[in-house]
Write a protein that holds these residues in place. Structure first.
Motif, PDB file in Angstrom:
ATOM      1  N   MET A 184      24.435 -20.361  55.414  1.00 49.51           N
ATOM      2  CA  MET A 184      24.337 -21.064  54.130  1.00 49.51           C
ATOM      3  C   MET A 184      22.929 -21.625  53.917  1.00 49.51           C
ATOM      4  O   MET A 184      22.408 -21.612  52.792  1.00 49.51           O
ATOM      5  N   ILE A 185      22.289 -22.119  54.986  1.00 49.55           N
ATOM      6  CA  ILE A 185      20.931 -22.650  54.879  1.00 49.55           C
ATOM      7  C   ILE A 185      19.968 -21.558  54.422  1.00 49.55           C
ATOM      8  O   ILE A 185      19.101 -21.783  53.552  1.00 49.55           O
ATOM      9  N   ASP A 186      20.107 -20.356  54.988  1.00 46.27           N
ATOM     10  CA  ASP A 186      19.245 -19.241  54.564  1.00 46.27           C
ATOM     11  C   ASP A 186      19.446 -18.929  53.086  1.00 46.27           C
ATOM     12  O   ASP A 186      18.468 -18.743  52.330  1.00 46.27           O
ATOM     13  N   GLN A 187      20.703 -18.857  52.673  1.00 44.43           N
ATOM     14  CA  GLN A 187      20.995 -18.559  51.274  1.00 44.43           C
ATOM     15  C   GLN A 187      20.539 -19.691  50.358  1.00 44.43           C
ATOM     16  O   GLN A 187      20.097 -19.449  49.225  1.00 44.43           O
ATOM     17  N   LEU A 188      20.618 -20.934  50.885  1.00 46.18           N
ATOM     18  CA  LEU A 188      20.205 -22.080  50.087  1.00 46.18           C
ATOM     19  C   LEU A 188      18.708 -22.051  49.805  1.00 46.18           C
ATOM     20  O   LEU A 188      18.269 -22.390  48.697  1.00 46.18           O
ATOM     21  N   GLU A 189      17.925 -21.665  50.782  1.00 49.18           N
ATOM     22  CA  GLU A 189      16.481 -21.574  50.570  1.00 49.18           C
ATOM     23  C   GLU A 189      16.142 -20.537  49.509  1.00 49.18           C
ATOM     24  O   GLU A 189      15.280 -20.758  48.654  1.00 49.18           O
ATOM     25  N   GLU A 190      16.845 -19.402  49.559  1.00 49.09           N
ATOM     26  CA  GLU A 190      16.610 -18.376  48.541  1.00 49.09           C
ATOM     27  C   GLU A 190      17.032 -18.878  47.155  1.00 49.09           C
ATOM     28  O   GLU A 190      16.315 -18.681  46.168  1.00 49.09           O
ATOM     29  N   SER A 191      18.189 -19.533  47.118  1.00 47.72           N
ATOM     30  CA  SER A 191      18.675 -20.053  45.838  1.00 47.72           C
ATOM     31  C   SER A 191      17.759 -21.140  45.294  1.00 47.72           C
ATOM     32  O   SER A 191      17.547 -21.238  44.078  1.00 47.72           O
ATOM     33  N   ALA A 192      17.212 -21.991  46.190  1.00 51.39           N
ATOM     34  CA  ALA A 192      16.321 -23.060  45.752  1.00 51.39           C
ATOM     35  C   ALA A 192      15.073 -22.500  45.090  1.00 51.39           C
ATOM     36  O   ALA A 192      14.609 -23.015  44.063  1.00 51.39           O
ATOM     37  N   ALA A 193      14.541 -21.426  45.669  1.00 47.37           N
ATOM     38  CA  ALA A 193      13.349 -20.801  45.081  1.00 47.37           C
ATOM     39  C   ALA A 193      13.666 -20.224  43.703  1.00 47.37           C
ATOM     40  O   ALA A 193      12.906 -20.398  42.740  1.00 47.37           O
ATOM     41  N   LYS A 194      14.819 -19.532  43.606  1.00 50.91           N
ATOM     42  CA  LYS A 194      15.204 -18.955  42.311  1.00 50.91           C
ATOM     43  C   LYS A 194      15.490 -20.051  41.286  1.00 50.91           C
ATOM     44  O   LYS A 194      15.121 -19.937  40.113  1.00 50.91           O
ATOM     45  N   LEU A 195      16.138 -21.137  41.751  1.00 53.10           N
ATOM     46  CA  LEU A 195      16.473 -22.234  40.847  1.00 53.10           C
ATOM     47  C   LEU A 195      15.223 -22.933  40.338  1.00 53.10           C
ATOM     48  O   LEU A 195      15.142 -23.299  39.161  1.00 53.10           O
ATOM     49  N   ALA A 196      14.250 -23.140  41.227  1.00 51.35           N
ATOM     50  CA  ALA A 196      13.012 -23.791  40.809  1.00 51.35           C
ATOM     51  C   ALA A 196      12.312 -22.979  39.724  1.00 51.35           C
ATOM     52  O   ALA A 196      11.831 -23.528  38.723  1.00 51.35           O
ATOM     53  N   LYS A 197      12.293 -21.665  39.920  1.00 48.07           N
ATOM     54  CA  LYS A 197      11.670 -20.794  38.917  1.00 48.07           C
ATOM     55  C   LYS A 197      12.441 -20.861  37.606  1.00 48.07           C
ATOM     56  O   LYS A 197      11.845 -20.964  36.515  1.00 48.07           O
ATOM     57  N   SER A 198      13.774 -20.823  37.714  1.00 49.80           N
ATOM     58  CA  SER A 198      14.604 -20.871  36.509  1.00 49.80           C
ATOM     59  C   SER A 198      14.461 -22.211  35.790  1.00 49.80           C
ATOM     60  O   SER A 198      14.414 -22.261  34.554  1.00 49.80           O
ATOM     61  N   GLU A 199      14.380 -23.316  36.573  1.00 51.73           N
ATOM     62  CA  GLU A 199      14.233 -24.629  35.956  1.00 51.73           C
ATOM     63  C   GLU A 199      12.908 -24.757  35.221  1.00 51.73           C
ATOM     64  O   GLU A 199      12.837 -25.368  34.152  1.00 51.73           O
ATOM     65  N   ARG A 200      11.852 -24.189  35.798  1.00 52.09           N
ATOM     66  CA  ARG A 200      10.555 -24.238  35.113  1.00 52.09           C
ATOM     67  C   ARG A 200      10.610 -23.490  33.783  1.00 52.09           C
ATOM     68  O   ARG A 200      10.116 -23.967  32.756  1.00 52.09           O
ATOM     69  N   GLU A 201      11.240 -22.303  33.831  1.00 50.53           N
ATOM     70  CA  GLU A 201      11.356 -21.536  32.588  1.00 50.53           C
ATOM     71  C   GLU A 201      12.217 -22.267  31.565  1.00 50.53           C
ATOM     72  O   GLU A 201      11.881 -22.306  30.372  1.00 50.53           O
ATOM     73  N   GLN A 202      13.314 -22.868  32.049  1.00 53.84           N
ATOM     74  CA  GLN A 202      14.193 -23.593  31.137  1.00 53.84           C
ATOM     75  C   GLN A 202      13.495 -24.817  30.563  1.00 53.84           C
ATOM     76  O   GLN A 202      13.663 -25.147  29.383  1.00 53.84           O
ATOM     77  N   ALA A 203      12.710 -25.501  31.387  1.00 57.08           N
ATOM     78  CA  ALA A 203      11.976 -26.671  30.919  1.00 57.08           C
ATOM     79  C   ALA A 203      11.005 -26.299  29.810  1.00 57.08           C
ATOM     80  O   ALA A 203      10.876 -27.015  28.801  1.00 57.08           O
ATOM     81  N   TRP A 204      10.310 -25.174  29.970  1.00 58.03           N
ATOM     82  CA  TRP A 204       9.383 -24.715  28.931  1.00 58.03           C
ATOM     83  C   TRP A 204      10.137 -24.384  27.639  1.00 58.03           C
ATOM     84  O   TRP A 204       9.677 -24.702  26.541  1.00 58.03           O
ATOM     85  N   ARG A 205      11.304 -23.745  27.800  1.00 58.74           N
ATOM     86  CA  ARG A 205      12.069 -23.403  26.602  1.00 58.74           C
ATOM     87  C   ARG A 205      12.541 -24.664  25.878  1.00 58.74           C
ATOM     88  O   ARG A 205      12.468 -24.753  24.647  1.00 58.74           O
ATOM     89  N   GLU A 206      13.046 -25.649  26.666  1.00 58.15           N
ATOM     90  CA  GLU A 206      13.503 -26.887  26.042  1.00 58.15           C
ATOM     91  C   GLU A 206      12.358 -27.636  25.379  1.00 58.15           C
ATOM     92  O   GLU A 206      12.504 -28.189  24.294  1.00 58.15           O
ATOM     93  N   MET A 207      11.219 -27.646  26.069  1.00 58.24           N
ATOM     94  CA  MET A 207      10.055 -28.318  25.495  1.00 58.24           C
ATOM     95  C   MET A 207       9.630 -27.660  24.185  1.00 58.24           C
ATOM     96  O   MET A 207       9.323 -28.335  23.191  1.00 58.24           O
ATOM     97  N   ALA A 208       9.668 -26.322  24.173  1.00 55.31           N
ATOM     98  CA  ALA A 208       9.281 -25.608  22.955  1.00 55.31           C
ATOM     99  C   ALA A 208      10.237 -25.931  21.805  1.00 55.31           C
ATOM    100  O   ALA A 208       9.809 -26.141  20.658  1.00 55.31           O
ATOM    101  N   LYS A 209      11.546 -25.989  22.122  1.00 58.52           N
ATOM    102  CA  LYS A 209      12.521 -26.313  21.080  1.00 58.52           C
ATOM    103  C   LYS A 209      12.316 -27.726  20.551  1.00 58.52           C
ATOM    104  O   LYS A 209      12.382 -27.978  19.348  1.00 58.52           O
ATOM    105  N   GLN A 210      12.062 -28.660  21.473  1.00 56.33           N
ATOM    106  CA  GLN A 210      11.866 -30.045  21.047  1.00 56.33           C
ATOM    107  C   GLN A 210      10.607 -30.191  20.196  1.00 56.33           C
ATOM    108  O   GLN A 210      10.620 -30.894  19.176  1.00 56.33           O
ATOM    109  N   VAL A 211       9.548 -29.548  20.633  1.00 58.05           N
ATOM    110  CA  VAL A 211       8.299 -29.635  19.874  1.00 58.05           C
ATOM    111  C   VAL A 211       8.486 -29.034  18.488  1.00 58.05           C
ATOM    112  O   VAL A 211       8.046 -29.596  17.481  1.00 58.05           O
ATOM    113  N   ALA A 212       9.158 -27.878  18.437  1.00 52.68           N
ATOM    114  CA  ALA A 212       9.398 -27.246  17.140  1.00 52.68           C
ATOM    115  C   ALA A 212      10.216 -28.157  16.234  1.00 52.68           C
ATOM    116  O   ALA A 212       9.933 -28.287  15.042  1.00 52.68           O
ATOM    117  N   HIS A 213      11.222 -28.806  16.808  1.00 55.36           N
ATOM    118  CA  HIS A 213      12.059 -29.693  16.000  1.00 55.36           C
ATOM    119  C   HIS A 213      11.281 -30.918  15.537  1.00 55.36           C
ATOM    120  O   HIS A 213      11.385 -31.343  14.376  1.00 55.36           O
TER     121      HIS A 213
END
Length: 469
Positions: free
Chosen positions: A236-265
């Motif tokens: 589980m620790i091995d899988q967690l490290e892989e998931s953490a890396a993918k999640l961090a990347k996804s969170e950054r992308e999601q943060a940019w999308r949310e920021m763009a929506k907020q700025v547009a609004h």
């Protein structure tokens, strides 16, 4: 294990008491039957050989005048002889020394004895804690003619058996107490052995963090089951490290999308009043008007105000910060709300301040944003009404400032009331549903509250409460 030992001891105690009780009952019945058979044999013998009286009902009292006491003493029974109608003829019971009195037989017993196929009745009763077994049979002469009723009464003395039962239970309890203590000790050491490895795993799990590097578990000695658990954790620790890396990347992308929506609004909010202001100025512009300079200054001030809002949003976005930070300053709320309403040309809007002047420590830009958003929502809710009406009230209540925006629009459906402040939720065909959610965040940042009351087909009332200081 402890529960099973305790349950077993209770069940054995119950079964033991029940078994002793059943055995005592059987023993008393068998003993009484033996005494009854012997007594009847003696009575038959007395009637057949040893009596000088005629064997008749009226002579039974004379025949057993003294002999009844001897028979009673030998067999340790209480004996009573009745005629066929239940009248007492002779008894071995001395009323002054016994707990019970001998009375004539009831007609129920006489009838029951006559109707019984075995011509024998057995009764049990208890008097002042003493149990008695009583039997009723017929006394027959040599020709088997019924001449009387014989009552034999046996006093049950179970004290010795009860004493044995108490001794047995005390010894059994001692045995199970020792077993229970042994079970406690065994369970303690067994559970300690099992949980020692589990405690190590539990400590590691509590230290597991998604955004940190986690260590794997290494155990020198452990059972096969624990080893399987450890292998599963390490995997589980091995899988967690892989998931953490993918999640961090996804969170950054999601943060940019949310920021763009907020700025547009947020950019869209000042653009709407700017467009309305330009259209209004275009319609009403008259170069020959004597007040053209004042109107041009007011028009310019409105545009500059909205441009400043857009500029602050752009600055916040460029600095990767949140939306424009609060700048608390003392402002005159009545005039600021009027300024925010001046950009709307709808005649349905009625501004009704209850005080001439009202001061509070707030951010002027964010107060304008709150008013603009609520009024714009009210306009959209009343766009299909024949006689739309929007009221804006401002007043103070103790240490708070209250702002109410009411409309007679279509109202809010009951099934969406809980979602009205959720980001991205909207009941309109256009827009991203960020407006109410964002002004709710602004109000709560001031330790204020926003609430609403709405009824479909009648309208909605939004109430904003902000502290003055």
């Amino acid at each position: 294990m402890l529960f099973l030992v305790l349950l077993a001891s209770i069940l054995i105690l119950v079964v033991t008491v029940y078994q002793y009780d059943e055995q005592t009952k059987d023993y008393n019945i068998q003993r009484f039957e033996r005494k009854e058979a012997i007594t009847k044999q003696i009575i038959d013998l007395e009637l057949s050989n040893k009596t000088t009286y005629a064997v008749k009902t009226e002579n039974l009292e004379k025949i057993f005048k003294e002999r009844i006491y001897e028979i009673s003493s030998i067999n340790k029974l209480n004996i009573a002889i009745y005629n066929l109608k239940g009248k007492l003829l002779k008894s071995s019971i001395a009323a002054a020394f016994e707990k019970i009195d001998v009375q004539p037989l009831t007609q129920e017993i006489v009838k029951e004895l006559a109707q019984n196929s075995n011509h024998r009745i057995l009764k049990n009763k208890e008097v002042e804690g003493t149990s008695y077994q009583t039997s009723y049979t017929y006394i027959n002469d040599s020709k088997f003619k019924r001449i009387g009723i014989l009552e034999l009464q046996f006093t049950q003395d179970n004290s010795e058996i009860e004493h044995e039962l108490r001794e047995f239970i005390s010894r059994l309890s001692l045995v199970y107490l020792v077993m229970f203590l042994i079970a406690i000790a065994f369970a303690y050491f067994l559970s300690s052995y099992i949980t020692r490895s589990i405690k190590t795993i539990s400590d590691k799990m509590q230290q597991t963090r998604l955004n940190e590097r986690n260590e794997k578990i290494i155990l020198d000695t452990a059972s096969s089951e624990i080893e399987v658990l450890v292998d599963a954790y390490n995997s589980m620790i091995d899988q967690l490290e892989e998931s953490a890396a993918k999640l961090a990347k996804s969170e950054r992308e999601q943060a940019w999308r949310e920021m763009a929506k907020q700025v547009a609004h947020e950019i869209k909010n000042p653009l709407t009043p700017m467009r309305l202001t330009v259209q209004s100025f275009q319609r009403k512009f008259n170069p020959e008007d004597n007040n053209i300079k004042e109107k041009l200054a007011e028009y310019s001030q409105t545009l500059i105000q909205q441009i400043d809002v857009m500029s602050s949003i752009a600055s916040a976005f460029s600095d990767f910060a949140k939306m424009p930070s609060q700048k608390k300053e003392e402002i005159e709320v009545i005039s600021v709300v009027k300024f925010a309403l001046d950009i709307f040309n709808e005649k349905s809007i009625a501004y009704q301040p209850k005080e001439k002047e009202l001061y509070a420590f707030l951010d002027k830009t964010q107060l304008i944003r709150i008013v603009t958003n609520l009024v714009k929502n009210a306009i959209q809710a009343t766009d299909k009404e024949e006689n739309p009406l929007i009221n804006v009230f401002v007043f103070s209540e103790k240490n708070n400032l209250k702002l109410e925006v009411t409309d007679n629009g279509k109202g809010i459906a009951d099934n969406v009331k809980e979602l009205i402040f959720e980001p991205k939720f909207t009941t309109k065909s256009s827009g991203m549903g960020l407006g109410l959610g964002m002004i709710k965040n602004i109000i709560e940042a001031y330790d204020g509250t926003i609430s609403f009351v709405s009824k479909e087909g009648e309208g909605t009332v939004f109430t904003v409460v902000l502290p003055k200081k």
